[in-house]
Every structure is written in C-alpha cells, then in structure tokens.
Design an enzyme around this catalytic site. Structure first.
Site, short mmCIF file in Angstrom:
data_model
loop_
_atom_site.label_atom_id
_atom_site.label_comp_id
_atom_site.label_asym_id
_atom_site.label_seq_id
_atom_site.Cartn_x
_atom_site.Cartn_y
_atom_site.Cartn_z
N LYS A 178 0.95 -0.97 0.43
CA LYS A 178 0.06 0.05 0.06
C LYS A 178 0.78 1.19 0.42
O LYS A 178 2.13 1.26 0.56
CB LYS A 178 -1.36 0.40 1.65
CG LYS A 178 -2.18 -0.42 1.69
CD LYS A 178 -3.07 -1.14 2.40
CE LYS A 178 -3.91 -1.15 2.92
NZ LYS A 178 -4.76 -1.56 1.80
N ARG A 218 -9.93 -11.67 1.65
CA ARG A 218 -11.18 -12.78 1.11
C ARG A 218 -9.95 -14.47 1.36
O ARG A 218 -11.45 -15.08 1.41
CB ARG A 218 -11.70 -11.92 0.26
CG ARG A 218 -9.90 -12.18 -0.99
CD ARG A 218 -11.00 -11.25 -1.95
NE ARG A 218 -10.32 -9.92 -1.98
CZ ARG A 218 -10.98 -9.09 -2.91
NH1 ARG A 218 -11.34 -9.68 -4.02
NH2 ARG A 218 -11.64 -7.68 -2.35
N1 BES Z 1 -7.83 -3.92 4.45
C1 BES Z 1 -7.83 -3.28 2.95
C2 BES Z 1 -9.70 -2.85 3.03
C3 BES Z 1 -9.65 -0.70 3.74
C4 BES Z 1 -9.75 -0.12 3.42
C5 BES Z 1 -10.06 -1.49 5.09
C6 BES Z 1 -9.20 0.96 3.39
C7 BES Z 1 -10.59 0.18 5.41
C8 BES Z 1 -9.78 1.41 4.72
C9 BES Z 1 -8.39 -4.78 2.61
O1 BES Z 1 -7.66 -5.74 2.68
C10 BES Z 1 -7.72 -4.20 0.88
O2 BES Z 1 -7.07 -3.73 1.21
N2 BES Z 1 -8.67 -4.36 -0.10
C11 BES Z 1 -8.33 -3.84 -1.07
C12 BES Z 1 -8.62 -5.09 -2.49
C13 BES Z 1 -8.34 -4.28 -3.37
C14 BES Z 1 -6.70 -4.79 -3.73
C15 BES Z 1 -9.09 -5.01 -4.82
C16 BES Z 1 -9.11 -2.42 -1.58
O3 BES Z 1 -10.35 -2.70 -0.98
O4 BES Z 1 -8.40 -1.18 -2.08
MN MN Z 2 -5.60 -5.42 1.92
#
Ligand code: BES
Ligand code: MN
Ligand code: ZN
Length: 499
Positions: free
Chosen positions: A275, A349
């Site tokens: 990230k 997931r």
């Molecule tokens: N933990 C994150 C989702 C999240 C993002 C929670 C911001 C709270 C605040 C999750 O694991 C994630 O990174 N999801 C990605 C999915 C994508 C890579 C398909 C997302 O939401 O960008």
């Molecule tokens: Mn994630």
C-alpha cells in the site's frame, strides 16, 4: 466507573441532571430544583439559548440552596420522539462533559416525559448505557498530561421508579458494553503489541466467562489445509493463528450453533502489493471483524445468552518479505478450490475463505455471518453511516437490517449476482482474488460466497467504513475503534435465536 440505580432523588451531592422539554418547560424534578435554588435555574435558562431541544445542556455551578455541586439541565426534545437512542445520547453528553471535569459523581433525575413511548426501567437502563459507552477511554500509551485527561467521574447514579426493572435491563446492556469495550481495545491497540498470538491470548481470556477457546497454530492449520489463510501470513515474522470460541448457552446444548467469522488482519501493509504510505496508516484496525466477533462472544457469555454460538477468527499479519506470498501465486484453499492471488492486498477474502470453510465443515451452523474490513470501496459507497450487507437469505438480511436500525448500527444491503461472479474468472485457477476495476465491494463478497456451502444462510458485513472513525466522533463512541458489530449481532441473536 460505578453505575447504580436508586429511587428518584434530587438531594445528592455531586452533579445533578434534570430535564426540560422542548420549549423550555421544566419536568417535575427540574421544577423542584428551581424552587430550591430560589429560581436560579429559570434565570440561567432565560439568560441562555437553552430551549430544551434534544442533547442541549445548560450547566449551573454551585447552586445555592442545594447540596449538588452543579446542576445540568438537559433537553429532552419532543416527548413523542424521546426513545432509547435519545436517552443514550443525553447521558453520553452529560458524561462527556463531566468525565474529566473534576466532578466525581453524577445523579440522573430525569422524569419520563409524558407522551414518550419508553418505560421507566428502559429509560434508566439506557441512560446508564449512554453513560457507560461514553466513559470509554484508551490512555494506555500516554505518559504525559494525564492529570487533565484521567477520568475523575467515578459514580453514576440513575434515579428510577422501577429499580428492579432497570437492574434487569442493565444486566444485558452492561454485558454488551463490556463486549464493545473489548472490541474497541483490540482495534485501538498498536500492531507491534497486538500481533496474532497476542490477539489469541486476549481471546483466550474469555475462558473465564465460560467460553471454550481453542487456538490453532501454523502447523495445525498446515496439516488441515488452510493454505489460503496461511499464504497471507507467510511473509510475516509473526505466526498466523485461528481462534475458535464456543459459547454453549442453549438449553439443548447439542443444537446447531449460530456462527460468526471475523477477518483478523492485525496489520495490512498490502504485502508485496504494498500500500502507499497514506493508505497504510490505520491498517492496525484491519482486524476489526475479528475484534467484533471476540467482543460479541464476550457479550453473549457475559449476559448468559440462551444460544449456542461459535466465533472463529483468522489472525494474520500481511507483510512483504522474502518469504511473502507473490502476486501470481496459486494457493489451494481448505475447500479444495484453487485461487490465483493476483494482488496480495486483497488478503482479507483469503483469510475469510478458509475460516468460513473451517466453520461450516466443523459446526454445520444455522447461519454464518462474517465481518470484515474488506474493501476501501465500501467506504466510497456508504461512508461511515452504514456497514455493507451481502446476503444469500432474505429473512436473515431483513433480521439484520432491523437489528441494525434498532441498535444504531445500521446496515445497507447490496446486490450479488452471477454477472459479478464472472469477474473472478482466472486464466489458470478456479478463481482470482480480485475482480475488475468496478464494484470492488461486490466482487469481494462474490469471492466469499464461493466458500459458502450448500444452503447455509450466510451474510457478509463489510465494516471497513464503520470499524473505526477518523472524522468527528459519534456521541456514544469516544474512541478511534468503534466496537461496531457487537450490538447489532447481540440483538439479532437475542431477537431470533435464543430460547
Ligand atoms: N483492509 C483493506 C480494506 C480497507 C481499505 C479497509 C481502507 C479500511 C480502509 C483490504 O485488505 C484491501 O486492501 N482491499 C483492497 C482490495 C483491492 C486490492 C482489490 C482495496 O479495497 O483497495
Ligand atoms: Mn489489503
Ligand atoms: Zn485488509
């Protein structure tokens, strides 16, 4: 903070809370206080903008003629609209003001306004609930300025004409508040402290409430085949854990349980699909689903819920390293289905997939509900006002929606469908772990649905927008971690699955 219920009285020391209706008319207790102070209350009211609207507070210090150190005149708003949420917010407002003010005791002398639908016991219990929820603090890591922030308020007394009724209602509510506090603590803890094994240790503490707690380590999970979950944690210096909590409170101890599954990513760096730094902040809260499940199990056990319930949480840390999972890896999940991991940041997931399979295979539950801070996209859609609900069963969905409305943890249902499911097609495996650029919350839910077995009623709550709060604090949530989920799920269970 010590909470008690007693017969109504305006004669105590400390702060005294009395009420006025919208328009400014005093209730009986307030009129009495006004008399005793020689009309000081009325003069203060006339000199202020206080009009009795809900949540307004007028404070009068050291009133002559009374033992109280201060009077807090609170607005009840319109009697017909005065209900549990208003009672809780009123008490929260008062406690918010007094908590670190130097005051050590407060007495509520709120007469039920004529025209309100509430009963005296319920009013008292929900005043206590508002006071309790607002008293939460997380100061564990502060060493400075403590004299200003340490709570001074130690005693909250709620006057009521139905003391036994209030005590009875409060039993269940206080168990729920405790569960919420546990969930908040877990979400607020920093990730260097709360890594999977430490989270598991805290879950183990539920044993003292009669919850059976098992912890599976990496070796056990490998043997069973939870490779999707293990893949997420394989880049971390901290071992992954699966915690299984069982509360058997139903009369028929053998009846099929209700099941709750939580995403417990103790820190989500994104893994090798790292990230950006701004998005990584706050990712200690990516175990909010697991926190809610743990808090819920605490609440169910503490209020001795007449239900068999299991809580299963998958605890991992998602980190980049030489041993980390690669984008392009293919893993074989516990269900036997293979997954092409194209983005290691879509890790929740993968954790849920195996935790769900494990839960259904082992417990054959009446339903399974998973909670997860799963997608940023759900925040785009719903912000912090609703959790996203995905469900394969209209009855369960409606029950959740109803419970959410009543408990102030509302959910909003979003669609599932084969068109979305197709977006998960992989070139070489049974599925990939990301969909396309659109409908990210739905494709994530669609992925999870592939791990729901047979006709098991299933609901998925995407709580990424509600597990913590970054903007303005809500009245009942004086903390970054909210504890979202404990209340709605305790209510769902109480209303439909106990007995
Ligand atoms: N933990 C994150 C989702 C999240 C993002 C929670 C911001 C709270 C605040 C999750 O694991 C994630 O990174 N999801 C990605 C999915 C994508 C890579 C398909 C997302 O939401 O960008
Ligand atoms: Mn994630
Ligand atoms: Zn995540």
């Amino acid at each position: 903070m010590q909470l008690s219920f007693s017969a109504p009285s305006t004669t105590g020391t400390g702060a005294l809370v009395i009420a006025a209706l919208e328009g400014g008319a005093f209730t009986a207790a307030a009129a009495e206080a006004d008399r005793k102070t020689g009309g000081a209350l009325k003069r203060a009211l006339d000199a202020s903008r206080f009009s009795g609207k809900a949540a307004q507070i007028l404070e009068v210090l050291a009133p002559a003629g009374m033992k109280a150190s201060r009077l807090l005149l609170v607005g009840l708003g319109k009697p017909a609209e005065f209900d549990r949420p208003q009672a809780e917010e009123l008490a929260a407002g008062v406690v918010g003001r007094l908590l670190a003010s130097g005051e050590s005791a407060v007495t509520f002398a709120i007469d039920l306004p004529k025209g309100s639908k509430m009963k005296p016991a319920s009013l008292a219990a929900h005043l206590a609930m508002g006071a309790k929820l607002r008293s939460y603090t997380f100061h564990r890591y502060r060493t400075k300025g403590l004299d200003e922030i340490t709570p001074t308020l130690k005693k909250v007394a709620v006057g009521t004409s139905d003391v036994p009724g209030a005590r009875k209602s409060w039993q269940a509510l206080s168990a729920i508040a405790e569960g919420m506090f546990l969930a908040r603590d877990l979400v607020n803890e920093p990730p260097n402290v709360l890594y999977p094994a430490e989270f598991a240790r805290r879950a183990r503490a539920l044993t003292k409430l009669g919850v059976k707690v098992e912890v599976l380590g990496v070796a056990q999970m490998r043997k069973l085949g939870l490779n999707a979950l293990l893949g997420v944690g394989q880049g971390s210096a901290h071992d992954s854990q699966l915690v299984v909590m069982q509360w058997n409170g139903a009369r028929g101890k053998k009846g099929a349980p209700v099941a709750f599954v939580g995403k417990g990513v103790c820190f989500d760096s994104g893994g090798l699909s790292l990230k950006p730094s701004a998005s990584m902040m706050g990712m200690k809260g990516d175990m909010g689903g697991a926190a809610a499940v743990t808090g819920l199990m605490h609440a169910l056990a503490a209020r001795k819920a007449k239900v068999n319930a299991v809580g299963v949480i998958g605890l991992v840390e998602n980190m980049p390293s030489g041993t980390a999972q690669r984008p392009d890896d293919v893993v074989k999940s516990l269900s036997g289905q293979t997954i092409e991991v194209l983005n290691t940041d879509a890790e929740g997931r993968l954790v849920l997939a195996d935790a769900l399979t494990y839960t259904q295979k082992r417990f054959k539950p009446q339903f399974v509900i998973d909670l997860a801070t799963l997608t940023g996209a759900i925040m785009v859609a719903l912000g912090g006002e609703h959790a996203g609900l995905f469900c394969n069963d209209d009855t369960l969905a409606e029950r959740l929606a109803q419970a959410g409305r009543e408990e102030g943890e509302p959910v909003w249902r979003l669609p599932l469908g084969s068109g979305y499911d197709k977006m998960l097609k992989s070139k070489i495996a049974d599925m990939k772990n990301i969909g396309g650029p659109h409908a990210g919350s739905i494709t994530a839910a669609q992925f999870i649905q592939r791990f729901v077995e047979g006709k098991t009623p299933w609901a998925h709550l995407d709580i990424a927008g509600v597990a913590w709060q970054d903007g303005e604090q809500k009245a009942l949530i004086p903390s970054w971690g909210t504890g979202w989920g404990v209340r709605v799920l305790s209510r769902l269970t109480a209303d439909h699955y106990e007995g």
